[in-house]
Design a protein around this motif. Structure first.
Motif, short mmCIF file in Angstrom:
data_model
loop_
_atom_site.label_atom_id
_atom_site.label_comp_id
_atom_site.label_asym_id
_atom_site.label_seq_id
_atom_site.Cartn_x
_atom_site.Cartn_y
_atom_site.Cartn_z
N SER A 31 42.47 35.11 36.89
CA SER A 31 41.45 34.50 37.89
C SER A 31 40.28 35.03 38.07
CB SER A 31 42.18 34.61 39.02
OG SER A 31 42.05 35.56 39.71
N GLY A 34 36.83 37.80 35.64
CA GLY A 34 38.52 37.56 34.86
C GLY A 34 38.06 36.74 34.01
N ALA A 52 46.51 41.48 33.56
CA ALA A 52 46.76 41.14 35.15
C ALA A 52 48.25 41.39 35.63
CB ALA A 52 45.93 39.49 35.34
N ARG A 53 48.65 41.30 36.94
CA ARG A 53 49.24 41.33 37.13
C ARG A 53 50.88 39.23 37.30
NH1 ARG A 53 48.97 42.76 42.85
NH2 ARG A 53 47.78 41.06 42.77
N THR A 54 50.00 38.62 36.87
CA THR A 54 51.01 37.42 37.10
C THR A 54 51.27 36.82 35.75
OG1 THR A 54 49.51 36.71 39.21
CG2 THR A 54 51.11 35.59 38.46
N ASN A 106 38.03 44.49 34.25
CA ASN A 106 36.72 43.94 35.57
C ASN A 106 37.91 43.65 37.09
OD1 ASN A 106 35.80 41.06 36.85
ND2 ASN A 106 37.90 40.82 36.11
N ILE A 108 40.38 44.04 39.96
CA ILE A 108 40.57 44.62 41.73
C ILE A 108 41.73 45.00 42.46
CG2 ILE A 108 37.73 45.22 41.84
CD1 ILE A 108 38.05 42.54 43.55
N THR A 129 43.69 51.54 42.17
CA THR A 129 43.47 50.76 40.93
C THR A 129 42.38 50.34 40.99
OG1 THR A 129 45.35 49.82 42.26
CG2 THR A 129 43.85 47.85 40.74
N TYR A 134 40.60 52.45 35.59
CA TYR A 134 39.07 52.25 34.30
C TYR A 134 39.23 53.97 34.10
CZ TYR A 134 37.76 48.16 36.64
OH TYR A 134 37.36 47.21 37.58
N VAL A 155 33.18 46.25 35.38
CA VAL A 155 32.40 44.65 36.60
C VAL A 155 31.97 45.45 38.18
CG1 VAL A 155 32.67 42.86 37.73
CG2 VAL A 155 32.57 43.00 35.21
N TYR A 170 36.52 49.36 49.30
CA TYR A 170 36.32 48.38 48.14
C TYR A 170 34.51 49.15 47.60
CZ TYR A 170 33.61 44.92 45.70
OH TYR A 170 33.63 43.54 44.46
N GLY A 203 26.64 40.03 42.66
CA GLY A 203 26.23 39.69 44.03
C GLY A 203 27.32 38.88 44.87
N THR A 207 34.10 33.00 42.95
CA THR A 207 35.62 33.23 43.15
C THR A 207 36.32 32.10 44.23
OG1 THR A 207 35.78 35.33 43.57
CG2 THR A 207 35.22 34.54 41.17
N SER A 209 39.31 34.23 45.16
CA SER A 209 39.78 35.19 46.48
C SER A 209 38.17 35.84 47.22
CB SER A 209 40.09 36.38 45.54
OG SER A 209 39.17 36.45 44.51
P1 NDP Z 1 40.09 37.60 41.36
O1 NDP Z 1 39.96 38.01 42.68
O2 NDP Z 1 38.97 36.55 41.08
O3 NDP Z 1 39.92 38.27 40.52
C1 NDP Z 1 41.29 39.64 40.39
C2 NDP Z 1 42.06 40.12 38.71
O4 NDP Z 1 42.19 41.51 39.39
C3 NDP Z 1 42.92 38.99 38.83
O5 NDP Z 1 42.76 38.73 37.62
C4 NDP Z 1 44.24 39.33 39.45
O6 NDP Z 1 44.84 38.98 39.43
C5 NDP Z 1 43.98 41.06 39.06
N1 NDP Z 1 45.01 41.89 39.99
C6 NDP Z 1 44.38 42.35 41.12
N2 NDP Z 1 45.74 43.47 41.37
C7 NDP Z 1 45.59 43.55 40.57
C8 NDP Z 1 45.99 45.20 40.21
N3 NDP Z 1 47.18 46.05 40.85
N4 NDP Z 1 46.27 45.56 38.70
C9 NDP Z 1 45.83 44.98 38.24
N5 NDP Z 1 44.92 43.51 37.91
C10 NDP Z 1 44.93 42.98 39.59
O7 NDP Z 1 38.37 38.49 41.00
P2 NDP Z 1 36.48 38.33 41.28
O8 NDP Z 1 36.91 37.43 40.27
O9 NDP Z 1 36.34 37.72 42.30
O10 NDP Z 1 35.99 39.62 40.87
C11 NDP Z 1 36.22 40.26 39.44
C12 NDP Z 1 35.36 41.92 39.95
O11 NDP Z 1 33.87 41.22 39.61
C13 NDP Z 1 35.95 42.74 40.73
O12 NDP Z 1 35.63 43.61 40.08
C14 NDP Z 1 35.01 42.22 41.48
O13 NDP Z 1 34.62 43.86 42.47
C15 NDP Z 1 33.44 42.01 41.12
N6 NDP Z 1 32.79 41.43 42.15
C16 NDP Z 1 33.22 40.06 42.72
C17 NDP Z 1 32.29 39.27 43.41
C18 NDP Z 1 32.37 38.16 43.54
O14 NDP Z 1 31.71 37.93 44.87
N7 NDP Z 1 33.94 37.08 44.04
C19 NDP Z 1 30.75 40.03 43.95
C20 NDP Z 1 30.40 41.34 43.39
C21 NDP Z 1 31.90 42.13 42.73
P3 NDP Z 1 46.67 39.38 39.39
O15 NDP Z 1 46.92 38.96 41.28
O16 NDP Z 1 47.85 38.23 39.14
O17 NDP Z 1 47.46 40.61 39.66
#
Ligand code: NDP
Length: 280
Positions: A31, A34, A52-54, A106, A108, A129, A134, A155, A170, A203, A207, A209
């Motif tokens: 999602s 990524g 990812a997990r799903t 990438n 979180i 995590t 990483y 990221v 975080y 920033g 997304t 989430s």
């Molecule tokens: P999302 O929540 O959209 O995506 C997170 C991804 O991580 C998903 O694919 C999720 O998939 C996976 N994930 C969650 N938990 C786990 C786990 N325990 N093990 C493996 N995978 C996991 O995040 P964003 O796209 O918003 O963020 C992506 C990056 O960008 C991150 O590093 C975030 O810190 C950074 N960022 C984002 C910002 C924002 O405003 N969106 C701002 C600043 C930085 P699944 O649930 O299927 O495991």
């Protein structure tokens, strides 16, 4: 990393050509940013291993990547809470792709968007995590990246450079990434290790989430995830030290951090709707 002038960057081939046929891992690709990075890389003709997990979401992303022109696209599902899984993903890349050119870190784990609740266990789990996995993936991938002269793309966030409220656990994990990878970059330079490390400072991005967690509280308009994903990939392909998205806002904030930290802290605190936070 050698200093590269903008003139040289302008003469380099564009990132789409640079990533054609390259073997890339993208974590957290089911999602958000990524997922968008996986689609850009697919259009550039890369070999992809996403994780990812799903499982069901990953299958859909893989199918879309193949439609978009990926040289190959495969997935492995599991949780990065477990460093053994992080190492397993890299081993899969070795078997499935026969090597690695770019490691994009990438993912979180989920956290809360509110005042720090004092839960030390949660901080520890999030460090596993968002940080230790990483480190584990990087260590496992080093032999392949040395062989290819490859790149590590990490990221991170403005919350990993500056103190923001409501994201204490975080933010701690993101600051840890800066310490580890900036220090490792220095050692690579001293040892002539031809692996680039690109730290991406983002920033607020739109997304699902992030919007769900913070859209009604954060007053700053979010930037688009598709463009953000492309900027990250470009920065990695060009072996930049850091990527700032969006550039002007982030760069200006970082200048303020170094020259007028209290002013920046004050300006940041004004960007929240605290009434909406209390309703959460
Ligand atoms: P999302 O929540 O959209 O995506 C997170 C991804 O991580 C998903 O694919 C999720 O998939 C996976 N994930 C969650 N938990 C786990 C786990 N325990 N093990 C493996 N995978 C996991 O995040 P964003 O796209 O918003 O963020 C992506 C990056 O960008 C991150 O590093 C975030 O810190 C950074 N960022 C984002 C910002 C924002 O405003 N969106 C701002 C600043 C930085 P699944 O649930 O299927 O495991």
């Amino acid at each position: 990393m050698p200093l590269v002038s903008w003139h040289v960057l302008l003469l380099m081939p564009s990132s789409p050509e640079m990533l054609k046929g390259k073997r890339v891992i993208v974590t957290g690709a089911s999602s958000g940013i990524g997922e968008q990075m996986a689609y850009h890389l697919a259009q550039m003709g890369s070999h992809l291993l996403i994780t990812a997990r799903t499982e069901a979401k990953l299958q859909k992303v893989v199918a879309r990547c193949l439609e978009l022109g990926a040289a190959s696209a495969q997935h492995v599902s599991g949780s990065m809470e477990d460093t053994a899984f992080a190492e397993h993903v890299v081993k899969e890349a070795e078997e499935l792709l026969g090597g690695l050119d770019m490691l994009i870190l990438n993912h979180i784990g989920s956290s809360y968007f509110h005042y720090f609740d004092g839960d030390v266990g949660h901080v520890r789990k999030l460090l596993e995590t968002n940080f230790l996995s990483y480190v584990a993936m990087t260590v496992s991938a080093l032999p392949m990246l040395k062989e290819s002269g490859g790149s590590i793309v990490v990221v991170s966030s403005m919350a990993g450079k500056v103190g923001f409220p409501f994201t204490v656990p975080y933010s701690a994990t993101k600051f840890a990434l800066d310490g580890f990878f900036s220090s490792l970059r220095q050692e690579f330079a001293l040892q002539n290790t031809n692996i680039s490390i690109t730290l991406c400072i983002l920033g607020f991005i739109n997304t699902d989430s992030a919007m769900k967690a913070a859209a009604d509280v954060v007053l700053i308009p979010p930037a688009p995830k598709e463009e953000c994903a492309l900027e990250i990939i470009k920065g990695g392909a060009l072996r930049q030290r850091e990527v700032y998205y969006k550039y002007a806002t982030i760069k200006f904030s970082l200048l303020l951090r170094d020259w007028a930290a209290d002013l920046l802290d004050y300006l940041i605190r004004r960007e929240y709707n605290l009434e909406n936070l209390e309703k959460k």
